[in-house]
Design an enzyme around this catalytic site. Structure first.
Site, PDB file in Angstrom:
ATOM      1  N   CYS A   2      36.960  49.188 -11.588  1.00  0.00           N
ATOM      2  CA  CYS A   2      36.294  48.553 -12.729  1.00  0.00           C
ATOM      3  C   CYS A   2      37.337  48.419 -13.828  1.00  0.00           C
ATOM      4  CB  CYS A   2      35.155  49.441 -13.224  1.00  0.00           C
ATOM      5  SG  CYS A   2      33.951  49.832 -11.969  1.00  0.00           S
ATOM      6  N   ARG A  27      39.239  43.238 -11.977  1.00  0.00           N
ATOM      7  CA  ARG A  27      38.974  44.598 -11.465  1.00  0.00           C
ATOM      8  C   ARG A  27      37.518  44.774 -11.067  1.00  0.00           C
ATOM      9  NH1 ARG A  27      43.140  48.040 -12.653  1.00  0.00           N
ATOM     10  NH2 ARG A  27      41.817  49.849 -12.469  1.00  0.00           N
ATOM     11  N   TRP A  74      32.854  46.787 -10.618  1.00  0.00           N
ATOM     12  CA  TRP A  74      32.822  46.557  -9.171  1.00  0.00           C
ATOM     13  C   TRP A  74      31.950  47.674  -8.623  1.00  0.00           C
ATOM     14  CZ3 TRP A  74      33.780  44.084  -4.681  1.00  0.00           C
ATOM     15  CH2 TRP A  74      34.019  44.804  -3.534  1.00  0.00           C
ATOM     16  N   ASN A  98      35.759  53.940 -15.124  1.00  0.00           N
ATOM     17  CA  ASN A  98      36.341  53.398 -13.896  1.00  0.00           C
ATOM     18  C   ASN A  98      36.664  54.588 -13.020  1.00  0.00           C
ATOM     19  OD1 ASN A  98      37.718  52.017 -11.870  1.00  0.00           O
ATOM     20  ND2 ASN A  98      39.686  52.265 -12.931  1.00  0.00           N
ATOM     21  N   GLY A  99      36.173  54.593 -11.786  1.00  0.00           N
ATOM     22  CA  GLY A  99      36.522  55.697 -10.889  1.00  0.00           C
ATOM     23  C   GLY A  99      35.335  56.105 -10.039  1.00  0.00           C
ATOM     24  N   GLU A 482      54.529  46.790  11.471  1.00  0.00           N
ATOM     25  CA  GLU A 482      54.606  46.081  10.184  1.00  0.00           C
ATOM     26  C   GLU A 482      55.580  46.788   9.250  1.00  0.00           C
ATOM     27  OE1 GLU A 482      54.022  43.443   8.829  1.00  0.00           O
ATOM     28  OE2 GLU A 482      53.774  43.773   6.674  1.00  0.00           O
ATOM     29  N   LYS A 486      58.802  44.960   7.533  1.00  0.00           N
ATOM     30  CA  LYS A 486      59.033  44.942   6.078  1.00  0.00           C
ATOM     31  C   LYS A 486      60.443  45.423   5.761  1.00  0.00           C
ATOM     32  CE  LYS A 486      56.312  42.771   4.623  1.00  0.00           C
ATOM     33  NZ  LYS A 486      55.706  42.231   5.766  1.00  0.00           N
ATOM     34  N   GLU A 489      63.151  42.833   6.986  1.00  0.00           N
ATOM     35  CA  GLU A 489      63.248  41.504   6.368  1.00  0.00           C
ATOM     36  C   GLU A 489      63.676  41.545   4.908  1.00  0.00           C
ATOM     37  OE1 GLU A 489      59.723  39.087   6.090  1.00  0.00           O
ATOM     38  OE2 GLU A 489      58.421  40.826   6.024  1.00  0.00           O
ATOM     39  N   HIS A 505      59.371  57.148  26.906  1.00  0.00           N
ATOM     40  CA  HIS A 505      59.714  56.242  28.017  1.00  0.00           C
ATOM     41  C   HIS A 505      60.987  55.464  27.724  1.00  0.00           C
ATOM     42  CE1 HIS A 505      55.910  57.217  29.905  1.00  0.00           C
ATOM     43  NE2 HIS A 505      55.336  57.042  28.733  1.00  0.00           N
ATOM     44  N   LYS A 604      59.106  31.386   3.206  1.00  0.00           N
ATOM     45  CA  LYS A 604      57.741  31.910   3.057  1.00  0.00           C
ATOM     46  C   LYS A 604      56.820  31.312   4.124  1.00  0.00           C
ATOM     47  CE  LYS A 604      54.372  34.213   1.450  1.00  0.00           C
ATOM     48  NZ  LYS A 604      54.339  35.648   1.811  1.00  0.00           N
TER      49      LYS A 604
END
Ligand code: AGP
Length: 609
Positions: A2, A27, A74, A98-99, A482, A486, A489, A505, A604
Site C-alpha cells: 500500500c 502500490r 492493495w 502499509n504491511g 535464470e 543473468k 549476460e 553425473h 532487447k
C-alpha cells in the site's frame, strides 16, 4: 503493498496528500482515503476503487489543516470495501498502514475482550485499537505508540494522528519503507521519495523500529527502546535521468525494484479478488476448447523459456496436463506433433522474437490453439496467435529481463489454476487457497528485495571469480538456469545452471575451491535430496553460496555465505528466489564495470534468427 503519505504544515493538506497518493497509486489502488484536520476536528474521507474516486469524494471540500494522512490500498486482509479502506480510527487515533500484521487475530481477540468494537476485516484496525488502548495508560502519545509497537509481530509502516492534537504527525517504520521529508516549516511522510519530491529534496529514510514525531518546525526520532536517534536529512540529488530511472543508477535495478508493483498489477488483472478465483474474462479461447486440451507445449527463448520451465510444474500439478517446454529455435525446425487438442503457449516479453514467432506460425499450421503471453500489446506474436494475455510489467528497458520474468510466471500460475478449474482437477477451495497465497506475493518479493545489502556484499567478495555454478531442483531448477543467464549476460562471467541432482553425473568434476556454487534450497518435499547434493559439493571443497529460508541452519552451516530468504509458499518460491539471482548478477556487473542496461553483443528484442 500500500502507499501512505502524511503532511504537517501551512499548505492545503488535501492537495499535498492527493499529489503524493497519485505517485504512490502503483502500490495499490483497491481503495484510498484521507484523514485531515478541519477547524480543529479530523475528517475522514474514503472511497473504493482507484484514486479518481477519492478525488471525486474530495471535490469542493476544503480543510484548514495543518495535519493530514492519506492511503492507497492493495487488499491483503479483507475485500476492497469502504469499511476496509484506510484511514482506520479508534477513539482519538487515526492511522494509515502499509504491511502485514502476523499476530492480528490474537491481538484482536484480546482487544474485543476489553470492549473494543471492530468495523473492518483488516489487520490494520488492530493497530489503531491497540494504540487507543495504550493511551489509557498515560496520554504521552509517542509512548503509547511505542508500547503498542512492541506488541505487534509482522512488518509495517504507519502514519498516525490524534483527534485532539493539531501539533504532531507520527510516522513509524518496522519492515516496510517510510521516509520523512523535511521542508521549511513543514514535514512530510511517504512510502517512497517521488511522492514528496515536488515539495522537498531533503529526506530522512526511517530505519526499522523507529518512530518519527514531526511538528511543523522539527522532527525528532526515537527507537522502540525509547532512545532518541539523532538523524540528519539527506539531500536527494536526482537529475532528470535519475528521476526517469526513479533514482536508480540503472534501468535494470529500477526494474528489479518495480517487481512488487508490477506483479501486483499483473495478478490484479487476472484474479477476481472478491471470489478469489482466476478471471480471464477477455480470453478469446472458448472454455470448451480448454476443456479438450490434452497437451501443452510452451515455446519461448531465453528468460521467457525459463519462465515456461517453472510453469511446466504448475500445469502438470494443477491441471494434470502433460506439458513440455520447447526452445522455440529448436521447435520450429523439428517435426513436432501438434493438433487441435494441443495448446501452444508462446511466452515472449517483446512479442517480436523471431524464433518464437516461427514456432507460433508452425503451431497454427498444425492446427493447435496458440496462446501468446506478452508484455507488449499489439506486438507480432500476440497478433499472429489464436489469443493473447498480457503481463503488466510496463516498459522493460534493461536488456536483462527481470520484471517480465516474474510477471510471466505469476500469469502462468493463474492460468494453470484457471484450466485446473475448467478440467475439475482442483476444487474451487483449493484454487482459492492458491490465489489467496498469491495475493501476498508482492509483499514477499518486497521482503526478498530487502536482502539487497547482503547480496551487494556477497557480490563484492566474489565478483573476481572466473566461473559460477547455480544449482536448484524442481521449481528452483529453472531459477538456477535464470540466475546463471543473468550473470552471463550482464557481467560476462561464465556461469552454468544445473539441476542439483544432475551434478554427480559429470559437472561435479568441475568443483574445486575456486568454484562458487549458488545453491537454491527451500523447505519442501525434496529438501533432504537437495541438501545431499549441496553436501556433495561441500565434500569437494566447492564454495557454497547458500540461498535458503531464514533459519535453515543446516544449509547456513555449510555455506561460505548464506542469504536468508523470507518464508514463502512452496509454489511461489521461484518468484521469491529469483530476486537474489537478479541482484547478485547486477552487483557483480557493477563491480565489473560492464554496460548493465545494454550488455555487449545483446539486444532487447531478438527479431532475427
Ligand atoms: C533475458 O534476460 C534476455 N534478454 C533474453 O534471453 C530474452 O529473454 C529472450 O531474448 C527472449 O525475449 P522475449 O521474451 O522478448 O521473447
Amino acid at each position: 503493498m500500500c502507499g501512505i503519505v502524511g503532511y504537517i504544515g501551512p499548505r492545503e493538506p488535501e492537495g499535498v496528500l492527493l499529489e503524493g497518493l497519485k505517485r504512490l497509486e502503483y502500490r495499490g489502488y483497491d481503495s484510498a482515503g484521507v484523514a485531515i484536520f478541519n477547524k480543529g476536528k479530523v475528517e475522514i474521507v474514503r472511497a473504493v476503487g482507484k484514486l479518481t474516486q477519492l478525488e471525486k469524494a474530495l471535490k469542493g471540500k476544503r480543510f484548514s489543516g495543518p495535519i493530514g494522512i492519506g492511503h492507497t490500498r492493495w487488499a491483503t486482509h479483507g475485500k476492497s470495501t469502504l469499511e476496509n479502506a484506510h484511514p482506520h480510527t479508534a477513539g482519538k487515533v487515526k492511522i494509515v498502514h502499509n504491511g502485514i500484521i502476523e499476530n492480528y487475530i490474537e491481538l484482536k481477540d484480546d482487544l474485543i475482550s476489553k470492549g473494543h468494537k471492530f468495523l473492518s476485516e483488516t489487520d490494520t484496525e488492530v493497530i489503531v485499537h491497540l494504540i487507543d488502548e495504550e493511551l489509557k495508560r498515560g496520554d504521552n502519545r509517542g509512548e503509547a505508540i511505542r508500547r503498542a509497537m512492541l506488541r505487534l509481530k509482522g512488518a509495517y509502516a504507519l502514519g498516525v494522528i490524534f483527534d485532539d492534537d493539531e501539533k504532531h504527525l507520527y510516522a513509524i517504520r518496522n519492515g516496510a519503507p517510510l521516509i520523512v521529508g523535511v521542508g521549511e516549516h513543514e514535514h512530510f511522510i511517504a512510502s517512497d521519495i517521488p511522492a514528496i519530491l515536488n515539495y522537498t529534496n531533503k529526506v530522512i529514510p526511517l530505519r526499522d523500529e523507529e518512530i518519527a514525531i514531526c511538528t511543523q518546525e522539527e522532527c525528532s526520532i526515537m527507537d522502540f527502546k525509547n532512545g532518541n536517534v539523532p538523524r540528519t536529512p539527506q539531500k536527494i540529488e536526482w537529475d532528470a535521468e535519475m528521476v526517469e530511472k526513479g533514482g536508480y543508477p540503472h534501468y535494470m535495478l529500477k526494474e528489479i525494484h518495480e517487481q512488487p508493483r508490477v506483479i501486483m498489477e499483473t495478478i490484479d488483472k487476472y484474479i477476481d479478488k472478491d471470489r478469489m478465483v482466476p478471471s480471464f474474462d477477455d480470453l478469446k479461447i472458448p472454455v470448451s476448447t480448454l476443456k479438450d486440451i490434452e497437451r501443452i507445449e510452451i515455446v519461448a527463448c531465453g528468460t521467457s523459456y525459463y519462465a515456461g520451465l517453472v510453469a511446466e510444474y504448475y500445469f502438470e500439478e494443477f491441471a494434470r496436463i502433460p506439458t513440455e517446454v520447447q526452445l522455440a529455435s529448436e521447435y520450429r525446425y523439428r517435426h513436432p506433433v501438434a493438433n487441435k487438442r494441443t495448446l501452444i503457449i508462446a511466452v515472449s516479453q517483446s512479442g517480436e522474437t523471431a524464433d518464437t514467432l516461427g514456432a507460433v506460425r508452425m503451431g497454427r499450421e498444425l492446427g493447435a490453439t496458440v496462446l501468446a503471453l506478452s508484455n507488449v500489446r499489439e506486438s507480432t506474436i500476440p497478433r499472429e496467435s489464436s489469443a493473447a494475455i498480457y503481463t503488466e510489467a510496463g516498459l522493460e528497458i534493461g536488456v536483462a529481463s527481470t520484471k517480465a520474468f516474474t510477471t510471466q510466471i505469476s500469469t502462468l500460475f493463474i492460468l494453470a489454476l484457471h484450466i485446473a478449474l475448467i478440467k475439475k482437477t482442483m476444487t474451487k477451495e483449493a484454487v482459492s487457497e492458491a490465489i489467496h497465497e498469491l495475493t501476498a506475493l508482492p509483499w514477499l518479493v518486497e521482503q526478498s528485495l530487502k536482502r539487497e545489502t547482503l547480496i551487494k556484499q556477497l557480490a563484492e567478495k566474489f565478483y573476481n571469480y572466473r566461473a559460477f555454478f547455480y544449482i536448484g531442483r524442481q521449481l528452483l531448477y529453472p531459477v538456477a538456469l535464470e540466475g546463471a543467464l543473468k550473470l552471463k549476460e550482464i557481467s560476462y562471467i561464465s556461469a552454468e545452471g544445473y539441476a542439483a541432482g544432475e551434478m554427480k553425473h559429470g559437472p561435479i568434476a568441475l568443483v574445486d575451491q575456486e568454484l562458487p556454487v549458488v545453491c537454491l534450497v527451500t523447505p519442501g518435499p525434496i529438501y533432504d535430496k537437495v541438501m545431499s547434493n549441496v553436501e556433495e559439493i561441500q565434500a569437494r571443497d566447492g564454495i557454497i553460496l547458500g540461498i535458503g529460508e531464514a533459519g535453515d541452519s543446516r544449509l547456513k552451516k555449510i555455506s561460505r555465505e548464506f542469504i536468508p530468504m523470507p518464508k514463502a509458499p512452496y509454489h511461489l518460491t521461484p518468484l521469491v528466489y529469483t530476486i537474489p539471482m537478479q541482484l547478485l548478477a547486477y552487483f557483480i556487473a557493477v563491480k565489473k564495470g560492464t554496460d548493465i542496461d545494454q550488455p555487449k553483443n545483446l539486444a532487447k528484442s531478438v527479431t532475427v534468427e
